[in-house]
Design an enzyme around this catalytic site. Structure first.
Site, PDB file in Angstrom:
ATOM      1  N   ARG A   1       0.873  -1.174   0.000  1.00 53.46           N
ATOM      2  CA  ARG A   1       0.000   0.000   0.000  1.00 53.46           C
ATOM      3  C   ARG A   1       0.910   1.224   0.000  1.00 53.46           C
ATOM      4  NH1 ARG A   1      -2.044   0.811   5.487  1.00 53.46           N
ATOM      5  NH2 ARG A   1      -0.632   2.561   5.396  1.00 53.46           N
TER       6      ARG A   1
ATOM      7  N   HIS B   1      -3.495   4.388   4.673  1.00 53.94           N
ATOM      8  CA  HIS B   1      -4.595   3.415   4.785  1.00 53.94           C
ATOM      9  C   HIS B   1      -5.880   4.004   4.207  1.00 53.94           C
ATOM     10  CE1 HIS B   1      -7.436   0.557   6.406  1.00 53.94           C
ATOM     11  NE2 HIS B   1      -8.040   1.533   7.036  1.00 53.94           N
TER      12      HIS B   1
ATOM     13  N   TYR C   1       4.209   5.488  11.329  1.00 52.45           N
ATOM     14  CA  TYR C   1       4.509   4.090  11.659  1.00 52.45           C
ATOM     15  C   TYR C   1       5.358   3.365  10.617  1.00 52.45           C
ATOM     16  CZ  TYR C   1       0.328   3.441   8.751  1.00 52.45           C
ATOM     17  OH  TYR C   1      -0.589   3.481   7.731  1.00 52.45           O
TER      18      TYR C   1
HETATM   19  C1  LIG Z   1     -14.657  -5.948  12.116  1.00 50.26           C
HETATM   20  C2  LIG Z   1     -13.854  -4.699  11.969  1.00 50.26           C
HETATM   21  N1  LIG Z   1     -12.880  -4.420  12.849  1.00 50.26           N
HETATM   22  C3  LIG Z   1     -12.140  -3.305  12.718  1.00 50.26           C
HETATM   23  C4  LIG Z   1     -12.376  -2.425  11.677  1.00 50.26           C
HETATM   24  C5  LIG Z   1     -11.531  -1.177  11.524  1.00 50.26           C
HETATM   25  N2  LIG Z   1     -10.645  -1.337  10.378  1.00 50.26           N
HETATM   26  C6  LIG Z   1     -10.900  -0.747   9.192  1.00 50.26           C
HETATM   27  S1  LIG Z   1      -9.730  -1.098   8.029  1.00 50.26           S
HETATM   28  C7  LIG Z   1      -8.848  -2.039   9.116  1.00 50.26           C
HETATM   29  C8  LIG Z   1      -7.568  -2.702   8.690  1.00 50.26           C
HETATM   30  C9  LIG Z   1      -7.755  -3.739   7.626  1.00 50.26           C
HETATM   31  O1  LIG Z   1      -6.505  -4.167   7.165  1.00 50.26           O
HETATM   32  P1  LIG Z   1      -6.377  -5.197   5.978  1.00 50.26           P
HETATM   33  O2  LIG Z   1      -7.312  -6.325   6.172  1.00 50.26           O
HETATM   34  O3  LIG Z   1      -4.945  -5.526   5.846  1.00 50.26           O
HETATM   35  O4  LIG Z   1      -6.904  -4.386   4.691  1.00 50.26           O
HETATM   36  P2  LIG Z   1      -6.294  -3.070   4.024  1.00 50.26           P
HETATM   37  O5  LIG Z   1      -7.046  -1.906   4.619  1.00 50.26           O
HETATM   38  O6  LIG Z   1      -4.845  -3.033   4.318  1.00 50.26           O
HETATM   39  O7  LIG Z   1      -6.592  -3.181   2.571  1.00 50.26           O
HETATM   40  C10 LIG Z   1      -9.459  -2.052  10.371  1.00 50.26           C
HETATM   41  C11 LIG Z   1      -8.925  -2.766  11.542  1.00 50.26           C
HETATM   42  C12 LIG Z   1     -13.428  -2.735  10.796  1.00 50.26           C
HETATM   43  N3  LIG Z   1     -13.723  -1.953   9.753  1.00 50.26           N
HETATM   44  N4  LIG Z   1     -14.138  -3.885  10.937  1.00 50.26           N
END
Ligand SMILES: Cc1ncc(C[n+]2csc(CCOP(=O)(O)OP(=O)(O)O)c2C)c(N)n1
Ligand SMILES: [Mg+2]
Length: 393
Positions: free
Chosen positions: A287, A291, A300
């Protein structure tokens, strides 16, 4: 568009002398790669399970993939700019992940169903959905806008990992409807991130899909972070190897290589549609941006890490390949850039003129046929809104 098949001999003139090699690359010795970061084409790669991955695209198709990558990056940049100017509430950028999304998105056959996260703008684009629709969602003026059945692309899902369960249920339904077992069968793909692999939902989806032999490809874009949490906080082993514990194949592909992403996804989807069950693809990528627009990655991660991945840029390597092989020239690249510019200008104008929804419209699509409770809530809300009429606030 691109429709080259895996399993078809690649034309020699495009390939290096390494006609066959074991998969290697920066993601470990297990990375399936058909286009190196410097744009060198590899004829075929043998995966750890003996599967031979290759593609055979026409020059038009190669150029088409490049055009996709550039247009998707540009629309993403435009959306980021719109958020910065206060026109969108939020945007989740796909910067750096274009090849994983375009490669896998173009590997889908028309009948295949996709279940995205909130970041799959490149797959959405490949499915033929107007990019104004996700922009409307992030502007907060509608709730998505596209018909999942028409485009075979489900709604964006913010709840991390939840869509893998939806996809598993859907894929089990595909089997029950007798739509697998032939070349024109239906397959399903579920997108999720590296962080999502720690969710219970995703592991439950693995169990169900494995046990019921669902025609499902789990497509994990390992972009190295879950917001600020690095990959080493999710796993002690490469993510693709998790699949073995659930009883189905797993493969790691270079997610910055659009050709390998296409080849691996097409192979997995075809296995699924033929009734051979689920598999996991780990698209090893990065990425390059934040985020979301609410995030500041400089808190970070260090700049040198980002720079190292910039050297593996998915678009730059495709451009190097097209140039080296004389498949495309400066006129073509200028034409693509101009198309991207025009499309982003048009998109911006449409975003700025999107009408605000009537407040009561949020009740319209909760249930297909409404409900008495919903009617009561709508009336209460209307009375509440009416109470402001004539007041200064
Ligand atoms: C069930 C849940 N827990 C926490 C969140 C908050 N949250 C949003 S994005 C994220 C990180 C996701 O990371 P990843 O699966 O690696 O996907 P990326 O965003 O890197 O594409 C989190 C913890 C959420 N949306 N849903
Ligand atoms: Mg991630």
């Amino acid at each position: 568009m691109a429709k080259g098949d895996t399993g078809v001999a690649a034309r020699g003139k495009r390939a290096t002398s390494r006609s066959k090699r074991q998969a290697t690359g920066d993601g470990g010795t297990d990375l399936v790669q058909l286009l190196t970061p410097s744009g060198e084409r590899v004829d075929s790669v043998t995966g750890q399970d003996g599967t031979v991955y290759r593609v055979d695209f026409t020059d038009d198709e190669y150029r088409g993939l490049y055009r996709d990558l550039v247009l998707v990056r540009k629309l993403d940049a435009e959306a980021t700019a719109l958020q910065r100017q206060g026109e969108l509430g939020l945007w989740a950028s796909l910067l750096g992940q274009e090849a994983a999304q375009v490669g896998s998105g173009r590997a889908l056959r028309p009948q295949d169903m996709a279940f995205p996260t909130y970041r799959e703008h490149g797959v959405l684009y490949c499915r033929g959905i107007d990019p104004i629709m996700p922009l409307g969602l992030f502007r907060g003026v509608d709730q998505g806008g596209w018909d999942p059945n028409e485009f075979k692309f489900n709604m964006y899902t913010i709840v991390i990992g939840a869509q893998t369960l939806h996809a598993t249920g859907y894929a089990m339904g595909v089997t029950m409807d007798g739509k697998t077992g032939s070349d024109d069968g239906e397959a399903v793909i579920a997108y999720f991130g590296d962080g999502a692999t720690s969710q219970g939902d995703v592991n439950e989806a693995f169990v169900w899909a494995g046990v019921f032999n669902a025609p499902l490809v789990f497509f994990c874009q390992n972009n190295q972070y879950a917001i600020s949490e690095p990959l080493e906080r999710q796993t002690r082993i490469p993510l693709y190897r998790r699949a073995a514990g659930f009883g189905f194949p797993g493969v790691r592909v270079d997610g910055n290589d659009v050709l390998a992403s296409y080849a691996v996804t097409r192979h997995a989807l075809d296995n699924a549609r033929l009734g051979q069950g689920p598999s996991l693809i780990e698209a090893y990528t990065y990425r390059m941006g934040a985020h979301t627009t609410s995030d500041d990655p400089t808190r970070y991660r260090i700049a040198s890490e980002v720079e190292a991945w910039q050297a593996k840029d998915p678009i730059a390597r495709m451009k190097a390949f097209l140039t080296r092989q004389q498949i495309a020239d400066d006129t073509f690249f200028a034409d693509v850039d101009e198309q991207a510019r025009q499309e982003s200008v048009a998109l911006r104008e449409r975003v700025l003129t999107m009408p605000n929804p009537e407040p009561e419209s949020m009740f319209d699509h909760v249930y297909p046929n409404g409900s008495p409770e919903l009617d009561a809530q709508r009336e209460q809300f209307s009375r509440y809104l009416a109470s402001f009429e004539g007041s200064a606030h």
